[in-house]
Structures are given as structure tokens and as C-alpha cells.
Design an enzyme around this catalytic site. Structure first.
Site, PDB file in Angstrom:
ATOM      1  N   SER A  85      -9.653  15.522  -3.827  1.00  0.00           N
ATOM      2  CA  SER A  85     -10.947  16.098  -3.126  1.00  0.00           C
ATOM      3  C   SER A  85     -11.337  15.603  -1.575  1.00  0.00           C
ATOM      4  O   SER A  85     -10.898  14.646  -1.073  1.00  0.00           O
ATOM      5  CB  SER A  85     -12.144  15.983  -3.863  1.00  0.00           C
ATOM      6  OG  SER A  85     -13.245  16.068  -3.386  1.00  0.00           O
ATOM      7  N   LYS A 128     -11.844   9.448  -7.040  1.00  0.00           N
ATOM      8  CA  LYS A 128     -10.780  10.228  -6.320  1.00  0.00           C
ATOM      9  C   LYS A 128     -10.073   9.388  -5.247  1.00  0.00           C
ATOM     10  O   LYS A 128      -8.782   9.113  -5.216  1.00  0.00           O
ATOM     11  CB  LYS A 128     -11.185  11.425  -5.823  1.00  0.00           C
ATOM     12  CG  LYS A 128     -11.680  12.514  -6.595  1.00  0.00           C
ATOM     13  CD  LYS A 128     -10.630  12.981  -7.324  1.00  0.00           C
ATOM     14  CE  LYS A 128     -10.950  14.326  -8.128  1.00  0.00           C
ATOM     15  NZ  LYS A 128      -9.820  14.781  -9.261  1.00  0.00           N
ATOM     16  N   TYR A 166     -17.969  10.006  -8.484  1.00  0.00           N
ATOM     17  CA  TYR A 166     -16.874  10.861  -8.589  1.00  0.00           C
ATOM     18  C   TYR A 166     -15.991  10.788  -7.455  1.00  0.00           C
ATOM     19  O   TYR A 166     -14.828  10.667  -7.673  1.00  0.00           O
ATOM     20  CB  TYR A 166     -17.567  12.306  -8.613  1.00  0.00           C
ATOM     21  CG  TYR A 166     -16.540  13.188  -8.529  1.00  0.00           C
ATOM     22  CD1 TYR A 166     -15.639  13.905  -9.072  1.00  0.00           C
ATOM     23  CD2 TYR A 166     -16.461  14.266  -7.305  1.00  0.00           C
ATOM     24  CE1 TYR A 166     -14.732  14.700  -8.981  1.00  0.00           C
ATOM     25  CE2 TYR A 166     -15.666  14.851  -6.906  1.00  0.00           C
ATOM     26  CZ  TYR A 166     -14.601  15.428  -7.666  1.00  0.00           C
ATOM     27  OH  TYR A 166     -13.909  16.340  -7.364  1.00  0.00           O
TER      28      TYR A 166
END
Length: 353
Positions: free
Chosen positions: A134, A164, A160
Site C-alpha cells: 500500500s 504493510k 495497518y
């Protein structure tokens, strides 16, 4: 044809990638725990394959918690050593807000399922992986456009995004440790910007469980009558209309990027490469609202509210590397994004349910 393992393949990007891979003749095994997805999405994929005249569809689905190593290994043992040529790793919890209130859940789930996956891929001789990363790994990048050499890991505002970033590091260390093996590992990291749209049939699309994580599901839900209005977080940014500018990419273009990554690793074994997947164009929140009004023929009410902490004014990609090295570039524009999103939302006002 070679069999590809898709973790989290029942989700938004996963299902669209399944369609693209089926078109190219790949055999596919999807592994999903269905926490934030539905088997109905795969039923719809089968319908699309039939509608598109795709022959000899080989699509298997295994419902499994990847954090349970023993249960997950049963999937690999079913297909045996070298049963999978490649893996596309989508699986993971992805709600930004939830990750800030439940960080341990995100670290446990996203990191453990990745380490279990790598352990089993090594054991069963699958040495190629595409990772669904991302643009959040770039944190609060201030220089635009963002290239793959832009600094990562600083200014990430949620758990989150940090998972990643951490998984990218795990994959890098793991791939490097296997460089001298007879069969070296190939790792391709795809850093998405803002996926929107849906398959043009309107049969599959983004179906968030609970509050959406992205702008456009909110916009489309207002258009279809599920929400009264859209909250726009700030209109005093240094942008043409004062609202935040982002790089939105059609999910079908994004899906094609995964096919390009698999073909790239076929040609260049033993690589570790990172690619941005975006259009290189920035659209403001109000640009997206107006485009959705045009696509839906409906007025979309919105209210300006306070900025959110951590939001930046502008964020868009430089995706030249993907074009030069993988032969991939985004082909669908804002009108197609909103047209196809509206086809999905209007045909499925409450999602798959």
C-alpha cells in the site's frame, strides 16, 4: 496451466484479479477465512467467467485461517510439492480506524499469516510471491509524485500501514536469505494507491463489512440512498478546491498489475522489486463527488467537517517504473471508475448480502 495461490482472494481486489487470471488461462486456488468477505463473490466470478466465455475454468476455494499453521498446511499438502507456481498475497485485516484501536490484532493476524505462508511456500517449493502492499508505507510523504525510492516507514499513522511496511521488510530479508539457493525466491511488492471501481458487469465490487475504509464506497452509498450525506474532512488544504487530492486507480487496472507481476517474475527469477500502481493523476474529494453524480445521475449531499489527524493535502504516484519494467500502465480513467462503481452499487445496494 500453472496454478496460482491467492490468499484473501474472496475480497475486493482479489476477486477482480481472479477474473484477470482466469482470462489468461491460469488455474487458481483461493484461500480465505471470510472474516471480511463472502463466498458469494466467487459465485459471481464464476458467472462472469461464463458470461465472458472463459473455458476450462479451474477455480478452487479453501476456507481456512492462515494463522492456524496446521490447517493452512492441509491446503498445500492437497496440491503437493510444486503444486503452486506463484502466490499473490492479499490476505490481511485492512480497516485503518480499527487498526488504531486494536493494533495487536492487526500485528498478530497480518504478520503471522505472512510468516506461515512463507514457511509453507518454502516447504512445498513455491518460490514466487506478489505482495499486496500500500502507499501507506510512504507515510506523510511531502514530495510529489511519489516514486519507489521515496522514503518509507516514517510518518505512518496507523497499525495497518505499519504491518504493510513490516511485511515488506520480512519479505526482503527472506528473499535475500535464499539468494544462494539452487532455486532463488522472487518477490514483487505492489504498492497500491486508491483502488476504486468494479468489474463492468456490476456483479462484483467492494463490499465493506461495517464502515468503509475508503472514500468512494461512502460516495456510492450516499448515491444509492444507504447514507444521508458524505462527510468531507476539511476544505482548507492547499489544493485547487481545498479538499484532499489522491491518486485513484480502477480495480481492473490494478488486477492487471498482478498478472503483469507474475509474468515479470517468469522472465526474471530471483528478483526483489517494488512497483507503484497508480495513474499518476490526482483527483480531489469534490472531483470524485462530481464524477459520481455524473455517473449515477443523482445528487450527492455532503458536509464539510474538521480535518482528520494525519491526513495530507496531496498524494499521487509516479508509476513509470511499472510501465518500463513490467509493461503495465493504468488505462481506465475517472469516468470508467465511477461508471463501473455505480453499476456495482446500483445492482447491489446492500452488497453481496
Amino acid at each position: 496451466m500453472p496454478r496460482v495461490l491467492l490468499t484473501g482472494g474472496c475480497g475486493f481486489i482479489g476477486t477482480h484479479t481472479v477474473v484477470v487470471l482466469l482470462r489468461s488461462g491460469y488455474s487458481i486456488t483461493v484461500v480465505d477465512n471470510l472474516i471480511n468477505s463472502s463466498l458469494k463473490s466467487i459465485e459471481r466470478v464464476r458467472e462472469i467467467a461464463k458470461d465472458e466465455g472463459i473455458e476450462n475454468v479451474d477455480l478452487e476455494v479453501e476456507v481456512c485461517d492462515m494463522c492456524d499453521l496446521d490447517a493452512f498446511e492441509k491446503v498445500f499438502s492437497k496440491y503437493g510439492p510444486s503444486g503452486f507456481l506463484s502466490c499473490i498475497h492479499f490476505a490481511g485485516l485492512k480497516a485503518v480506524g480499527e487498526s488504531m484501536s486494536l493494533p495487536l490484532l492487526y500485528y498478530q493476524n497480518n504478520l503471522i499469516n505472512t510468516m506461515n505462508l512463507l514457511t509453507l511456500m518454502e516447504k512445498y517449493s513455491c518460490h514466487r510471491i506478489v505482495f499486496s502492499s500500500s502507499a501507506t508505507v510512504y507515510g506523510a510523504a511531502e514530495v510529489m509524485p511519489i516514486t519507489e525510492s521515496t522514503r518509507v516507514g516514517e510518518g505512518i499513522t496507523n497499525a495497518y500501514g505499519r504491518t504493510k511496511y513490516m511485511i515488506e521488510g520480512i519479505l526482503g530479508d527472506f528473499q535475500k536469505s535464499k539468494e544462494k539457493n539452487e532455486t532463488p525466491w522472487s518477490v514483487t511488492i505492489l504498492r497500491y494507491f486508491n483502488p476504486v471501481g468494479a468489474h463492468p458487469s456490476g456483479k462484483i465490487g467492494e463490499d465493506p463489512s461495517g464502515p468503509p475504509n475508503n472514500l468512494m464506497p461512502y460516495v456510492s452509498q450516499v448515491a444509492v440512498g444507504r447514507r444521508e450525506f458524505l462527510s468531507v474532512f476539511g476544505n482548507d488544504y492547499d489544493t485547487p478546491d481545498g479538499t484532499g487530492v489522491r491518486d485513484y486507480i480502477h480495480v481492473m487496472d490494478l488486477a492487471e498489475g498482478h498478472l503483469s507481476a507474475i509474468k515479470f517474475m517468469d522472465k526474471k527469477p530471483g528478483v526483489y522489486e517494488v512497483f507503484n500502481l497508480g495513474t499518476g493523476n490526482g483527483y480531489s474529494v469534490l472531483d470524485m463527488v462530481r464524477a459520481m453524480e455524473k455517473a449515477s445521475g443523482r445528487k450527492i449531499e455532503y458536509k464539510i467537517v474538521e480535518r482528520r489527524p494525519g491526513d495530507i493535502a496531496t498524494c499521487y504516484a509516479n508509476a513509470v517504473k511499472a510501465k518500463e519494467e513490467m509493461g503495465w500502465e493504468a488505462k481506465l480513467g475517472l469516468n470508467e471508475m465511477c461508471r463501473d462503481l455505480w453499476a456495482w452499487q446500483s445492482n447491489n445496494p446492500k452488497g453481496f448480502e
